[in-house]
Design a protein around this motif. Structure first.
Motif, PDB file in Angstrom:
ATOM      1  N   TRP A  13      -2.802  11.784  12.086  1.00 51.24           N
ATOM      2  CA  TRP A  13      -3.792  11.828  11.001  1.00 51.24           C
ATOM      3  C   TRP A  13      -3.092  11.740   9.640  1.00 51.24           C
ATOM      4  CZ3 TRP A  13      -4.132  15.625   7.201  1.00 51.24           C
ATOM      5  CH2 TRP A  13      -5.274  15.585   6.385  1.00 51.24           C
ATOM      6  N   ARG A  17      -2.731   8.403   6.750  1.00 50.39           N
ATOM      7  CA  ARG A  17      -3.106   8.454   5.341  1.00 50.39           C
ATOM      8  C   ARG A  17      -1.938   8.108   4.420  1.00 50.39           C
ATOM      9  NH1 ARG A  17      -6.338   9.984   8.318  1.00 50.39           N
ATOM     10  NH2 ARG A  17      -8.535  10.423   7.937  1.00 50.39           N
ATOM     11  N   ILE A  21      -1.951   4.886   1.981  1.00 54.32           N
ATOM     12  CA  ILE A  21      -1.794   4.860   0.516  1.00 54.32           C
ATOM     13  C   ILE A  21      -0.730   3.831   0.118  1.00 54.32           C
ATOM     14  CG2 ILE A  21      -1.092   6.219  -1.500  1.00 54.32           C
ATOM     15  CD1 ILE A  21      -2.246   8.706   0.074  1.00 54.32           C
ATOM     16  N   ALA A  24      -2.108   0.347   0.625  1.00 53.72           N
ATOM     17  CA  ALA A  24      -3.099  -0.028  -0.385  1.00 53.72           C
ATOM     18  C   ALA A  24      -2.396  -0.689  -1.569  1.00 53.72           C
ATOM     19  CB  ALA A  24      -3.888   1.205  -0.834  1.00 53.72           C
ATOM     20  N   LEU A  27      -0.471  -3.988  -0.290  1.00 54.92           N
ATOM     21  CA  LEU A  27      -1.342  -5.120   0.032  1.00 54.92           C
ATOM     22  C   LEU A  27      -1.937  -5.761  -1.218  1.00 54.92           C
ATOM     23  CD1 LEU A  27      -3.281  -4.357   3.314  1.00 54.92           C
ATOM     24  CD2 LEU A  27      -2.008  -6.411   2.769  1.00 54.92           C
ATOM     25  N   PHE A  31      -1.243  -9.576  -1.867  1.00 58.89           N
ATOM     26  CA  PHE A  31      -2.312 -10.536  -2.104  1.00 58.89           C
ATOM     27  C   PHE A  31      -2.170 -11.201  -3.469  1.00 58.89           C
ATOM     28  CE2 PHE A  31      -6.002 -11.138   0.732  1.00 58.89           C
ATOM     29  CZ  PHE A  31      -5.495 -10.503   1.850  1.00 58.89           C
ATOM     30  N   PHE A  36      -3.325 -15.021  -4.824  1.00 61.59           N
ATOM     31  CA  PHE A  36      -4.059 -15.112  -6.078  1.00 61.59           C
ATOM     32  C   PHE A  36      -3.255 -15.713  -7.244  1.00 61.59           C
ATOM     33  CE2 PHE A  36      -6.690 -12.259  -3.684  1.00 61.59           C
ATOM     34  CZ  PHE A  36      -7.966 -12.547  -4.108  1.00 61.59           C
ATOM     35  N   VAL A  78      -8.708   4.389  18.014  1.00 58.37           N
ATOM     36  CA  VAL A  78      -9.867   3.753  18.650  1.00 58.37           C
ATOM     37  C   VAL A  78      -9.878   4.089  20.138  1.00 58.37           C
ATOM     38  CG1 VAL A  78     -10.965   1.551  19.214  1.00 58.37           C
ATOM     39  CG2 VAL A  78      -9.918   1.869  16.972  1.00 58.37           C
TER      40      VAL A  78
ATOM     41  N   TRP B  27     -17.880   4.330   8.765  1.00 61.35           N
ATOM     42  CA  TRP B  27     -16.956   4.575   9.884  1.00 61.35           C
ATOM     43  C   TRP B  27     -16.900   3.352  10.803  1.00 61.35           C
ATOM     44  CZ3 TRP B  27     -18.877   4.909  15.000  1.00 61.35           C
ATOM     45  CH2 TRP B  27     -17.914   5.247  15.973  1.00 61.35           C
ATOM     46  N   ARG B  31     -13.777   0.720  11.380  1.00 61.21           N
ATOM     47  CA  ARG B  31     -13.222   0.451  12.706  1.00 61.21           C
ATOM     48  C   ARG B  31     -13.176  -1.048  13.002  1.00 61.21           C
ATOM     49  NH1 ARG B  31     -13.423   4.579  17.366  1.00 61.21           N
ATOM     50  NH2 ARG B  31     -11.985   5.359  15.819  1.00 61.21           N
ATOM     51  N   ALA B  78      -9.978 -11.581   2.772  1.00 67.82           N
ATOM     52  CA  ALA B  78      -9.965 -10.758   1.556  1.00 67.82           C
ATOM     53  C   ALA B  78     -11.054  -9.691   1.618  1.00 67.82           C
ATOM     54  CB  ALA B  78     -10.144 -11.646   0.320  1.00 67.82           C
ATOM     55  N   VAL B  81      -9.951  -6.969   4.179  1.00 64.23           N
ATOM     56  CA  VAL B  81      -8.886  -6.148   3.597  1.00 64.23           C
ATOM     57  C   VAL B  81      -9.452  -5.242   2.502  1.00 64.23           C
ATOM     58  CG1 VAL B  81      -6.789  -6.199   2.177  1.00 64.23           C
ATOM     59  CG2 VAL B  81      -6.979  -7.695   4.163  1.00 64.23           C
ATOM     60  N   HIS B  84     -11.571  -2.381   4.020  1.00 60.99           N
ATOM     61  CA  HIS B  84     -10.739  -1.403   4.734  1.00 60.99           C
ATOM     62  C   HIS B  84      -9.905  -0.579   3.748  1.00 60.99           C
ATOM     63  CE1 HIS B  84      -9.283  -0.097   8.713  1.00 60.99           C
ATOM     64  NE2 HIS B  84      -8.135   0.148   8.114  1.00 60.99           N
ATOM     65  N   LEU B  85      -9.381  -1.263   2.733  1.00 63.72           N
ATOM     66  CA  LEU B  85      -8.546  -0.607   1.720  1.00 63.72           C
ATOM     67  C   LEU B  85      -9.366   0.410   0.917  1.00 63.72           C
ATOM     68  CD1 LEU B  85      -5.991  -2.567  -0.453  1.00 63.72           C
ATOM     69  CD2 LEU B  85      -7.312  -0.733  -1.452  1.00 63.72           C
ATOM     70  N   LEU B  89      -9.229   4.485   1.116  1.00 65.47           N
ATOM     71  CA  LEU B  89      -8.947   5.361  -0.027  1.00 65.47           C
ATOM     72  C   LEU B  89     -10.027   6.429  -0.152  1.00 65.47           C
ATOM     73  CD1 LEU B  89      -7.663   2.877  -2.780  1.00 65.47           C
ATOM     74  CD2 LEU B  89      -6.318   4.486  -1.433  1.00 65.47           C
ATOM     75  N   ILE B  91     -11.747   7.739   2.330  1.00 64.67           N
ATOM     76  CA  ILE B  91     -11.480   8.739   3.372  1.00 64.67           C
ATOM     77  C   ILE B  91     -10.345   9.669   2.938  1.00 64.67           C
ATOM     78  CG2 ILE B  91     -10.658   9.067   5.746  1.00 64.67           C
ATOM     79  CD1 ILE B  91     -11.944   6.285   6.367  1.00 64.67           C
ATOM     80  N   THR B  92      -9.279   9.059   2.389  1.00 69.21           N
ATOM     81  CA  THR B  92      -8.114   9.843   1.962  1.00 69.21           C
ATOM     82  C   THR B  92      -8.486  10.805   0.833  1.00 69.21           C
ATOM     83  OG1 THR B  92      -6.767   7.936   2.541  1.00 69.21           O
ATOM     84  CG2 THR B  92      -5.696   9.650   1.259  1.00 69.21           C
ATOM     85  N   ASP B  95     -10.565  13.646   2.186  1.00 70.65           N
ATOM     86  CA  ASP B  95      -9.749  14.549   3.008  1.00 70.65           C
ATOM     87  C   ASP B  95      -8.828  15.428   2.169  1.00 70.65           C
ATOM     88  OD1 ASP B  95     -10.840  13.750   5.346  1.00 70.65           O
ATOM     89  OD2 ASP B  95      -9.063  12.743   6.144  1.00 70.65           O
ATOM     90  N   PHE B  96      -8.159  14.797   1.203  1.00 67.02           N
ATOM     91  CA  PHE B  96      -7.089  15.502   0.482  1.00 67.02           C
ATOM     92  C   PHE B  96      -7.601  16.327  -0.699  1.00 67.02           C
ATOM     93  CE2 PHE B  96      -3.349  12.558   1.851  1.00 67.02           C
ATOM     94  CZ  PHE B  96      -3.348  13.178   3.090  1.00 67.02           C
TER      95      PHE B  96
END
Lengths: 118, 133
Positions: A13, A17, A21, A24, A27, A31, A36, A78, B27, B31, B78, B81, B84-85, B89, B91-92, B95-96
């Protein structure tokens, strides 16, 4: 389903995370540089030219294992939702670790190939 | 999140049916996009692997994946991505920073950013599809 929580699940878990981060930021940069920019026709010389920079090499050295960990750990989550039996869990986990490490090694080999140029 | 032993896809239908709220859709989409990205990653490795056969082979493969059809698919990539990105963030952050109660609001903020990113993507990619090299 008497699943013991176990240490592994909490680390999975947390690292999902942490790598998330990292990915994120990576990527967005990935990209920006490869999809781009004006110079959008990518070829071998463009990649080798970029890999002449040590910073880009370091970038990819982190990017490759972080991406693979995130991918396989995500895929594991999953599968985990289907509550697999203990034997299946161990097999899939081992397989994912082997594949992840092997593909990281392969990725590193490709990075070396690109740094050597044509 | 899920305890039933139903089939491969039925479990997702059940999950959405049990709790048809924003969080469940987020969610489910997280997935689906995640699985797509894992499969894409393998394809990505395959194309990059062609570099082992030399620069010319690599360029041949790259010209295949840089035609108008693939540039069209790239818009989809794109989108996958970006979703999901941004949802990752979300979710993070929930959570945090212990802001679970605000997860729906954060989702909609993420979706506004998603829309902005997709508009930028379309502006950049549409010319590539209609005026290839």
């Amino acid at each position: 389903m008497n699943q013991k929580p176990g240490k592994g699940s909490a680390y999975g878990w947390l690292f999902q995370r942490i790598t998330g981060i990292f990915l994120a930021f990576f990527l967005i940069l990935h990209f920006q540089v490869l999809h781009f920019t004006k110079d959008w026709k990518i070829d071998f010389s463009l990649v080798t030219h970029r890999l002449e920079s040590t910073w880009w090499v370091i970038f990819y050295l982190i990017f490759v294992p972080a991406g693979l960990f995130h991918a396989f750990n995500g895929a594991w989550q999953v599968i985990h939702d289907y509550r697999p039996k203990s034997g299946t869990r161990k097999t899939v986990k081992s397989l994912f670790w082997i594949l992840g490490i092997a593909l990281s090694a392969y990725g590193y080999y490709l990075i070396v190939t690109f740094t050597k140029g044509a | 999140m899920y305890e039933s032993k139903s089939g491969f896809f039925k479990k997702y239908v059940d999950e959405v049916g049990l709790n048809p709220n924003v969080g469940t859709w987020a969610w489910l989409l997280h997935r689906i996009t995640g699985v797509i990205l894992v499969l894409y990653l393998f394809m990505h490795f395959l194309v990059l692997g062609s570099s082992l056969a030399g620069g010319e082979t690599f360029n041949k493969w790259l010209s295949v994946v840089q035609n108008p059809v693939f540039h069209f698919l790239e818009i989809g990539l794109a989108a996958v991505v970006a979703f999901h990105l941004l949802n990752g963030l979300r979710i993070t952050i929930t959570d945090f920073f212990f802001v679970t109660k605000a997860h729906k609001a954060i989702f909609w903020v993420a979706m506004i950013i998603f829309l902005i990113l997709m508009i930028i993507t379309l502006i950049v990619f549409l010319p590539r599809i209609f005026s290839p090299h």
